[in-house]
Design a protein around this motif. Structure first.
Motif, PDB file in Angstrom:
ATOM      1  N   ARG A 168       3.924  27.306   1.543  1.00  0.00           N
ATOM      2  CA  ARG A 168       3.797  26.332   2.618  1.00  0.00           C
ATOM      3  C   ARG A 168       3.362  24.977   2.074  1.00  0.00           C
ATOM      4  O   ARG A 168       3.834  23.927   2.536  1.00  0.00           O
ATOM      5  CB  ARG A 168       2.805  26.823   3.665  1.00  0.00           C
ATOM      6  CG  ARG A 168       2.707  25.896   4.881  1.00  0.00           C
ATOM      7  CD  ARG A 168       3.986  25.933   5.706  1.00  0.00           C
ATOM      8  NE  ARG A 168       4.202  24.693   6.438  1.00  0.00           N
ATOM      9  CZ  ARG A 168       5.068  24.570   7.451  1.00  0.00           C
ATOM     10  NH1 ARG A 168       5.770  25.612   7.843  1.00  0.00           N
ATOM     11  NH2 ARG A 168       5.215  23.423   8.054  1.00  0.00           N
ATOM     12  N   ARG A 169       2.466  24.976   1.097  1.00  0.00           N
ATOM     13  CA  ARG A 169       2.056  23.713   0.480  1.00  0.00           C
ATOM     14  C   ARG A 169       3.249  23.030  -0.177  1.00  0.00           C
ATOM     15  O   ARG A 169       3.434  21.806  -0.047  1.00  0.00           O
ATOM     16  CB  ARG A 169       0.946  23.963  -0.544  1.00  0.00           C
ATOM     17  CG  ARG A 169      -0.404  24.346   0.059  1.00  0.00           C
ATOM     18  CD  ARG A 169      -1.514  24.290  -0.968  1.00  0.00           C
ATOM     19  NE  ARG A 169      -1.336  25.266  -2.037  1.00  0.00           N
ATOM     20  CZ  ARG A 169      -1.805  26.507  -1.986  1.00  0.00           C
ATOM     21  NH1 ARG A 169      -2.460  26.941  -0.913  1.00  0.00           N
ATOM     22  NH2 ARG A 169      -1.623  27.325  -3.018  1.00  0.00           N
ATOM     23  N   ASP A 174       5.589  21.486   2.517  1.00  0.00           N
ATOM     24  CA  ASP A 174       5.079  20.247   3.101  1.00  0.00           C
ATOM     25  C   ASP A 174       5.185  19.067   2.143  1.00  0.00           C
ATOM     26  O   ASP A 174       5.243  17.916   2.589  1.00  0.00           O
ATOM     27  CB  ASP A 174       3.610  20.436   3.516  1.00  0.00           C
ATOM     28  CG  ASP A 174       3.460  21.399   4.686  1.00  0.00           C
ATOM     29  OD1 ASP A 174       4.439  21.575   5.436  1.00  0.00           O
ATOM     30  OD2 ASP A 174       2.371  21.973   4.838  1.00  0.00           O
ATOM     31  N   ASN A 175       5.230  19.344   0.843  1.00  0.00           N
ATOM     32  CA  ASN A 175       5.261  18.275  -0.157  1.00  0.00           C
ATOM     33  C   ASN A 175       6.655  17.977  -0.696  1.00  0.00           C
ATOM     34  O   ASN A 175       6.793  17.199  -1.648  1.00  0.00           O
ATOM     35  CB  ASN A 175       4.341  18.639  -1.332  1.00  0.00           C
ATOM     36  CG  ASN A 175       2.881  18.640  -0.950  1.00  0.00           C
ATOM     37  OD1 ASN A 175       2.456  17.868  -0.094  1.00  0.00           O
ATOM     38  ND2 ASN A 175       2.102  19.521  -1.565  1.00  0.00           N
ATOM     39  N   GLY A 180      10.598  19.593   3.065  1.00  0.00           N
ATOM     40  CA  GLY A 180      11.164  20.847   3.534  1.00  0.00           C
ATOM     41  C   GLY A 180      12.126  21.503   2.579  1.00  0.00           C
ATOM     42  O   GLY A 180      12.926  22.355   2.991  1.00  0.00           O
ATOM     43  N   TRP A 191      11.242  27.759   8.741  1.00  0.00           N
ATOM     44  CA  TRP A 191      10.722  26.448   8.356  1.00  0.00           C
ATOM     45  C   TRP A 191      11.855  25.497   7.968  1.00  0.00           C
ATOM     46  O   TRP A 191      11.844  24.320   8.315  1.00  0.00           O
ATOM     47  CB  TRP A 191       9.797  26.546   7.140  1.00  0.00           C
ATOM     48  CG  TRP A 191       8.633  27.444   7.233  1.00  0.00           C
ATOM     49  CD1 TRP A 191       8.158  28.097   8.339  1.00  0.00           C
ATOM     50  CD2 TRP A 191       7.776  27.817   6.148  1.00  0.00           C
ATOM     51  NE1 TRP A 191       7.063  28.839   8.016  1.00  0.00           N
ATOM     52  CE2 TRP A 191       6.797  28.695   6.688  1.00  0.00           C
ATOM     53  CE3 TRP A 191       7.727  27.499   4.791  1.00  0.00           C
ATOM     54  CZ2 TRP A 191       5.781  29.251   5.897  1.00  0.00           C
ATOM     55  CZ3 TRP A 191       6.732  28.041   4.009  1.00  0.00           C
ATOM     56  CH2 TRP A 191       5.770  28.918   4.552  1.00  0.00           C
TER      57      TRP A 191
END
Length: 301
Positions: free
Chosen positions: A93-94, A97-98, A101, A127
């Motif tokens: 997930r980190r 977000d960076n 996507g 996501w």
């Protein structure tokens, strides 16, 4: 599962052996590995003070029988959650977000050649569907498409199918997964419909690879190559075809164990251990220039 806050190798090895025995996709290899880990522990090979060092030593042993690069006792500097798979999901997930996507670059080169970089992973489809749709729709009107997977380390098979769906005109069987749990078979197919615009099944597609390209990213390259839909340009990939799951066996150690194996419907096999062999071999650093030149030559010929 051990909840130790300090390093005690015995419960870590015991739990890793149990997980291997119950979940590894190849039961015979699991039995061999279990014996190896127990013997190495009895010999004192794991008498170390560092969780990172224990993870390194055990990982070497786990991969020593059949070279499965998805097998590991993975060290995490930060304390990892105890839920199954939670450590990998939090890190993923980190990264999502960076990286916009998972589509950090969309660029139009000369001759109408679009480049879409997919990195550092093919994130879970719930996501990634929106950012991937945006990136692939933007490139849909290009004369040729380059998918850059050189820095992609894997991810979600459903996302592989989603990307392939933008590059095919008809629903197509992509892969079959054999799961140890219950001996289940699960087929992966491209989608009949996609959100946004579709590049389609006729325009030239080039896929860039490196020796770091791994797991689900390899499946994307392999599926398209076996279907004759893309030219693979770059380096032979890393060679991991078995989907894995992760279990926390110590606050800083995660046992990652393959629970299934892929079988391509065209080749009848997969890329485990061999990697995806490029159609046009060149250093990864030169792969984009090479693919652009191939596309340009095709249009000018």
């Amino acid at each position: 599962m051990t909840t130790l806050t300090h390093l005690s190798p015995a419960p870590v090895i015991d739990e890793t052996v149990r997980l291997l025995t119950e979940h590894y996709v190849f039961p015979e290899v699991a039995a061999e590995l279990a014996s190896l880990l127990r013997r190495r522990f009895a010999e004192g090979s794991y008498d170390v003070d560092s969780a990172e060092e224990l993870g390194r030593l055990v990982t070497v042993d786990l991969r020593s029988v059949n070279g499965d690069r998805h097998l590991s006792l993975k060290y995490h500097a930060a304390s990892v959650p105890e839920e199954r798979g939670a450590a990998a999901l939090a890190a993923m997930r980190r990264d999502f977000d960076n990286s916009l996507g998972g589509a950090p670059r969309v660029e139009l080169l000369d001759e109408g050649v679009a480049v879409v970089e997919l990195a550092p992973a093919l994130f879970p489809l719930e996501w990634a569907a929106e950012p991937l749709t945006a990136a692939l729709s933007l490139a849909a009107s290009a004369r040729a498409l380059v998918l850059d997977l050189r820095a992609n380390l894997g991810g979600d098979p459903d996302t592989v199918a989603f990307v392939c769906s933008h590059l095919l005109d008809e629903r197509t069987h992509l892969n079959t997964m054999f799961w140890r749990d219950g001996g289940r078979l699960e087929q992966s197919w491209s989608l009949a419909h996609v959100p946004g615009r579709r590049f389609g099944g006729t325009g030239p597609v080039y896929v860039l690879t490196s020796d770091r390209t791994f797991s689900a990213a390899e499946e994307l390259a392999y599926d398209l190559q076996q279907l004759g839909r893309a030219v693979i340009v770059g380096e032979r990939t890393h060679g991991g075809a078995h989907p894995r799951e992760g279990w926390t066996v110590h606050p800083h150690l995660e046992a990652t164990i393959p629970v299934g194996r892929s079988v391509n419907p065209v080749s009848g096999t997969n890329w485990e251990g061999t990697g995806v062999v490029p159609d046009v071999a060149c250093p990864a650093a030169d792969a984009l220039d090479r693919a652009h030149a191939l596309a340009s030559a095709r249009f000018s010929g």
